[in-house]
Design an enzyme around this catalytic site. Structure first.
Site, PDB file in Angstrom:
ATOM      1  N   TYR A 143       0.483  -1.166   0.021  1.00 29.34           N
ATOM      2  CA  TYR A 143      -0.158   0.146   0.192  1.00 29.34           C
ATOM      3  C   TYR A 143       0.745   1.301   0.284  1.00 29.34           C
ATOM      4  O   TYR A 143       1.044   1.802   0.984  1.00 29.34           O
ATOM      5  CB  TYR A 143      -0.898  -0.217   1.302  1.00 29.34           C
ATOM      6  CG  TYR A 143      -1.868  -1.063   1.298  1.00 29.34           C
ATOM      7  CD1 TYR A 143      -2.669  -1.663  -0.017  1.00 29.34           C
ATOM      8  CD2 TYR A 143      -2.827  -1.010   2.322  1.00 29.34           C
ATOM      9  CE1 TYR A 143      -3.592  -2.851  -0.184  1.00 29.34           C
ATOM     10  CE2 TYR A 143      -3.812  -1.901   2.573  1.00 29.34           C
ATOM     11  CZ  TYR A 143      -3.869  -2.641   1.195  1.00 29.34           C
ATOM     12  OH  TYR A 143      -5.113  -3.594   1.163  1.00 29.34           O
ATOM     13  N   LYS A 174      -1.457  -8.089  -3.235  1.00 31.06           N
ATOM     14  CA  LYS A 174      -1.926  -7.802  -2.164  1.00 31.06           C
ATOM     15  C   LYS A 174      -2.336  -6.239  -2.428  1.00 31.06           C
ATOM     16  O   LYS A 174      -1.640  -5.403  -1.854  1.00 31.06           O
ATOM     17  CB  LYS A 174      -2.915  -8.027  -0.980  1.00 31.06           C
ATOM     18  CG  LYS A 174      -4.630  -7.951  -0.537  1.00 31.06           C
ATOM     19  CD  LYS A 174      -4.797  -8.062   0.226  1.00 31.06           C
ATOM     20  CE  LYS A 174      -6.087  -7.607   1.237  1.00 31.06           C
ATOM     21  NZ  LYS A 174      -6.129  -6.383   0.836  1.00 31.06           N
TER      22      LYS A 174
END
Ligand code: FBP
Length: 250
Positions: A143, A174
């Site tokens: 992220y 992810k």
């Protein structure tokens, strides 16, 4: 690393439920405040794994009826949204504790671009080494975040995040959606042999909107999704799970 415990024909559908840490109970609307409600969705919805922090795993998953039904991914770090300043998330659970709780994989968030990026990269490196030695799959929540990140879902930034997963040794990354199939394809390409799953994001206005994103990322070469709010905040969690499943495994 063998991903077979977490995938079906190489594809994956993970149910994420670490939001009590990341966002607080405000996210856990209605029945979703109850971890058993989530474990039931994971079971009935046919998820390949559920993502939990250690406290929920210990009190609701370990030695429960779900332990033999749903593989477990333990998040090893976490931060609240109460902390100000640049994002940093430190380890709160060891690899050994994750194994004792029954995990087959561990997850770790790296806030790329944060002032504290190097601390998280260092910690991730050690976790990755230990987890791999002990046979666990390693999933990087990649992220980009912080003052230096203007747009965390721009195509360049998302591809950079995916690439970092490969460079750091993650088995799966992810990543957030960058807005189209084309740009997601670039991110999948940048991730190379590291597999890519979509990070679900906030609940979309309509379920169709989210399902469209799932279609796009699958066409782009992702192996699946790690989704939370779009499922358990839905009025029909099992119904939307079935639709996600049809797209991923068709
Ligand atoms: P969602 O599908 O609900 O977005 O869940 C994915 C996830 O990565 C969770 O694992 C995590 O709690 C949350 O999103 C973090 O979101 P953010 O840091 O972007 O606020």
């Amino acid at each position: 690393m063998d991903l077979s415990k977490l995938t079906t024909d190489g594809k994956a559908m993970f149910l994420a439920y670490d939001h009590g840490v990341e966002h607080g109970p405000i996210d856990l609307v209605g029945k979703s405040i109850d971890p058993n409600f989530i474990l039931d969705i994971a079971d009935k919805g046919g998820y390949n794994a559920v993502v939990l922090q250690k406290g929920i795993a210990e009190k609701y998953y370990f030695n429960s009826q779900y332990q033999n039904k749903i593989p477990l991914i333990i998040k090893l770090n976490g931060k609240t949204k109460l902390a100000g300043g640049e994002a940093v998330s430190r380890q709160v659970c060891s690899v050994d504790e994750a194994i004792q709780l029954g995990a087959v994989a561990v997850g770790y968030t790296i806030y790329l671009g944060s002032e504290f990026e190097s601390e998280m990269l260092e910690e991730f490196g050690k976790i990755e080494e230990e987890a791999h030695q002990k046979g666990l799959v390693v999933i990087g929540w990649m992220y980009p975040r912080g003052k230096s990140i203007k747009d965390d879902s721009s195509p360049e930034i998302v591809a950079y995040a995916a690439r970092m997963g490969l460079e750091m040794g993650a088995d799966i990354v992810k990543i957030k959606y960058c807005g189209s199939e084309e740009c997601f394809k670039k991110a999948v390409e940048a991730a190379g042999k590291t597999k890519v799953v979509l990070s679900g994001g906030a609940k979309t206005k309509t379920p169709e909107e989210f399902l469209e994103v799932v279609k796009n990322i699958m066409s782009a070469g992702a192996i699946g999704v790690a989704v939370g709010r779009n499922v358990w905040q839905s009025n029909d969690p099992i119904g939307i799970s079935q639709k996600i499943k049809e797209i991923i495994f068709r």
